[in-house]
Design an enzyme around this catalytic site. Sequence first.
Site, PDB file in Angstrom:
ATOM      1  N   GLY A  27      38.545  39.687  40.208  1.00 15.46           N
ATOM      2  CA  GLY A  27      39.176  40.944  40.630  1.00 15.46           C
ATOM      3  C   GLY A  27      40.437  41.184  39.823  1.00 15.46           C
ATOM      4  N   GLY A  29      42.557  44.249  40.179  1.00 21.80           N
ATOM      5  CA  GLY A  29      43.124  45.505  40.670  1.00 21.80           C
ATOM      6  C   GLY A  29      44.628  45.355  40.795  1.00 21.80           C
ATOM      7  N   GLY A  32      45.391  41.502  41.269  1.00 20.88           N
ATOM      8  CA  GLY A  32      44.883  40.720  40.136  1.00 20.88           C
ATOM      9  C   GLY A  32      45.688  40.945  38.866  1.00 20.88           C
ATOM     10  N   LYS A 220      45.177  39.580  60.163  1.00 20.24           N
ATOM     11  CA  LYS A 220      46.312  38.680  59.930  1.00 20.24           C
ATOM     12  C   LYS A 220      46.686  37.945  61.218  1.00 20.24           C
ATOM     13  CE  LYS A 220      48.062  41.619  56.216  1.00 20.24           C
ATOM     14  NZ  LYS A 220      48.841  42.834  55.931  1.00 20.24           N
TER      15      LYS A 220
HETATM   16  N1  LIG Z   1      47.499  45.226  47.653  1.00 20.25           N
HETATM   17  C1  LIG Z   1      48.233  44.527  48.499  1.00 20.25           C
HETATM   18  O1  LIG Z   1      49.389  44.853  48.782  1.00 20.25           O
HETATM   19  C2  LIG Z   1      47.675  43.320  49.132  1.00 20.25           C
HETATM   20  C3  LIG Z   1      46.360  42.971  48.970  1.00 20.25           C
HETATM   21  N2  LIG Z   1      45.881  41.836  49.570  1.00 20.25           N
HETATM   22  C4  LIG Z   1      44.483  41.467  49.404  1.00 20.25           C
HETATM   23  O2  LIG Z   1      44.237  41.193  48.034  1.00 20.25           O
HETATM   24  C5  LIG Z   1      42.903  41.530  47.720  1.00 20.25           C
HETATM   25  C6  LIG Z   1      42.901  42.494  46.544  1.00 20.25           C
HETATM   26  O3  LIG Z   1      43.643  43.634  46.894  1.00 20.25           O
HETATM   27  P1  LIG Z   1      44.028  44.740  45.814  1.00 20.25           P
HETATM   28  O4  LIG Z   1      44.330  44.109  44.519  1.00 20.25           O
HETATM   29  O5  LIG Z   1      45.061  45.581  46.462  1.00 20.25           O
HETATM   30  O6  LIG Z   1      42.673  45.559  45.728  1.00 20.25           O
HETATM   31  P2  LIG Z   1      42.157  46.472  44.527  1.00 20.25           P
HETATM   32  O7  LIG Z   1      41.116  47.348  45.098  1.00 20.25           O
HETATM   33  O8  LIG Z   1      43.302  47.073  43.797  1.00 20.25           O
HETATM   34  O9  LIG Z   1      41.491  45.391  43.553  1.00 20.25           O
HETATM   35  C7  LIG Z   1      40.245  44.812  43.768  1.00 20.25           C
HETATM   36  C8  LIG Z   1      39.538  44.803  42.438  1.00 20.25           C
HETATM   37  O10 LIG Z   1      38.342  44.066  42.551  1.00 20.25           O
HETATM   38  C9  LIG Z   1      37.358  44.738  41.802  1.00 20.25           C
HETATM   39  N3  LIG Z   1      36.035  44.309  42.243  1.00 20.25           N
HETATM   40  C10 LIG Z   1      35.314  44.758  43.286  1.00 20.25           C
HETATM   41  N4  LIG Z   1      34.127  44.111  43.339  1.00 20.25           N
HETATM   42  C11 LIG Z   1      34.136  43.237  42.325  1.00 20.25           C
HETATM   43  C12 LIG Z   1      33.210  42.269  41.869  1.00 20.25           C
HETATM   44  N5  LIG Z   1      32.047  42.107  42.460  1.00 20.25           N
HETATM   45  N6  LIG Z   1      33.533  41.513  40.795  1.00 20.25           N
HETATM   46  C13 LIG Z   1      34.717  41.684  40.168  1.00 20.25           C
HETATM   47  N7  LIG Z   1      35.645  42.595  40.559  1.00 20.25           N
HETATM   48  C14 LIG Z   1      35.345  43.346  41.623  1.00 20.25           C
HETATM   49  C15 LIG Z   1      37.630  46.198  42.030  1.00 20.25           C
HETATM   50  O11 LIG Z   1      37.036  46.981  41.017  1.00 20.25           O
HETATM   51  C16 LIG Z   1      39.148  46.225  41.988  1.00 20.25           C
HETATM   52  O12 LIG Z   1      39.626  46.436  40.690  1.00 20.25           O
HETATM   53  C17 LIG Z   1      42.293  42.088  49.004  1.00 20.25           C
HETATM   54  O13 LIG Z   1      41.634  41.054  49.691  1.00 20.25           O
HETATM   55  C18 LIG Z   1      43.502  42.557  49.775  1.00 20.25           C
HETATM   56  O14 LIG Z   1      43.301  42.575  51.160  1.00 20.25           O
HETATM   57  C19 LIG Z   1      46.674  41.004  50.303  1.00 20.25           C
HETATM   58  C20 LIG Z   1      47.987  41.303  50.481  1.00 20.25           C
HETATM   59  C21 LIG Z   1      48.578  42.503  49.964  1.00 20.25           C
HETATM   60  N1  LIG Z   2      47.511  47.125  53.540  1.00 19.94           N
HETATM   61  C1  LIG Z   2      48.407  46.037  53.777  1.00 19.94           C
HETATM   62  C2  LIG Z   2      48.727  45.311  52.518  1.00 19.94           C
HETATM   63  C3  LIG Z   2      47.936  44.111  52.396  1.00 19.94           C
HETATM   64  O1  LIG Z   2      48.040  43.167  53.154  1.00 19.94           O
HETATM   65  C4  LIG Z   2      49.720  46.534  54.365  1.00 19.94           C
HETATM   66  O2  LIG Z   2      49.958  47.734  54.365  1.00 19.94           O
HETATM   67  O3  LIG Z   2      50.472  45.691  54.827  1.00 19.94           O
END
Ligand SMILES: NC(=O)C1=CN([C@@H]2O[C@H](COP(=O)(O)OP(=O)(O)OC[C@H]3O[C@@H](n4cnc5c(N)ncnc54)[C@H](O)[C@@H]3O)[C@@H](O)[C@H]2O)C=CC1
Ligand SMILES: N[C@@H](CC=O)C(=O)O
Length: 450
Positions: A27, A29, A32, A220
Amino acid sequence: MTARDETVGPATPATGDRPAVRVALLGCGVVGTEVVRLLTTQAADLAARVGAPLELVGVAVRDVEAERDPVVDRALLTADAEGLVAKADVVVEVVGGIEPARSLLLRAIEHGAAVVTANKALLAEDGPTLYQAADAAGVDLYFEAAVAGAIPLVRPVRESLTGDRVHRVLGIVNGTTNYVLDRMATEGLDLAGAVAEAQALGYAEADPTADVEGFDAAAKAAILASLAFHTRVSLDDVDRQGITSVTADDVAWAGRTGHVIKLLAIAERRAGADGAEGVQVRVHPALVPAEHPLAGVRGAFNAVFVEAEAAGELMFYGRGAGGAPTASAVLGDVVSAARHRVHGGRGPAESWYAALPVLPADAARTRYQVRLEVADRPGVLAQVSAELAEHGVSIEAVRQTPSAEAEDGVAHLVITTHEAPEAALAATVAAIDGLDAVRSVVSVLRVEGA
Ligand SMILES: NC(=O)C1=CN([C@@H]2O[C@H](COP(=O)(O)OP(=O)(O)OC[C@H]3O[C@@H](n4cnc5c(N)ncnc54)[C@H](O)[C@@H]3O)[C@@H](O)[C@H]2O)C=CC1
Ligand SMILES: N[C@@H](CC=O)C(=O)O
Ligand code: NA
């Protein structure tokens, strides 16, 4: 110079000729990309801390052609996530969702890799499957980023407090809803307006359901409860209510009565109906007194209180979301897992020996604030009070004001109760609603943190 003096001096990275620890990223995004940035820009320091270099061996993405931040070396991109996990010592999963994240993590574990995930949804739904697989393979499973982003909270509860007895965990664990409620309170926005603002700022996703309906906070809460009480608690065990029913009027009234509304996650030990100890876990909007530290948690910040027998009350505060803060927590886990690869040792396994029963929602006891529109005539307050007494719910305070918006002859009654069982309160509210003199029960909100 003494013998001791010869041993001190500037630290030299003790990486020697140790082979690199191979890291695979699943991942790329929001989180990542920031993980790649830290791995790249902090490489020398990370190597010194681990005792061997960390080598990013690949980044699994859905679309290798998509435009990305230049920090991501395109040569590392692959659409073959399954193939990638077989080549790594540490696999970082920041894809999110249940599948294919679960299968990829299980495959990584099967291959003997340590795994680091930020995926609270998966852990809250099926954490034990991952724990069991990691245990069987003798590898680490780390997930600091899954709860409250950058805030060190998983490790303190899982490791630092494991010599103590935790009674309660209470806090704000969702940044998006805290931002929304904060804007409603400070700018007088309605829910839709505040959510739109949160989306524009990148806090809330295009589909804000997981945040505003409380699923994210409930996941959480389930993870924290499992760690704090050494008991398996899943998302389905959490009594969940989001913020979609909170109105601008509720927020304004909260202010008038010296409170702010916060979406709280609460996990606590309680006696069940049979008197035996259990665990009750809930997520809901609540009135918090304006002078309580949680009331001062603004914007998208998170804050969590942990109450333990010997430690007393601890507070954790900081950024619970965002790419860079979340990547900070991920990297902390990567370093821990990588150190174990280099020097030996294991992180903690699942601890659910206590296996406490998870108590139903009506086991909760809290204070409530009930707002009513009633006929403004003698005897109405007595009727309402009688219903509360009938159901054993004790009144702490009553405030009656003619409602500015209401028609003549209608009064606004705000009743604050002492702590009462949820079931008794629900029965009381139903009975009050049935009184002729009661025009409507405008809102029922729990009061926490008093
Ligand atoms: N964004 C935040 O503030 C926070 C996010 N998280 C967790 O971190 C994780 C990632 O979150 P984000 O980066 O915000 O999400 P995001 O949606 O920005 O990134 C996820 C990425 O994974 C890719 N993806 C989806 N399926 C895939 C596959 N089969 N193989 C490879 N890549 C694939 C998507 O295209 C996307 O680019 C989630 O579990 C989220 O709950 C946890 C704490 C805070
Ligand atoms: N969507 C969450 C972020 C990831 O844990 C938040 O708003 O706190
Ligand atoms: Na954290």
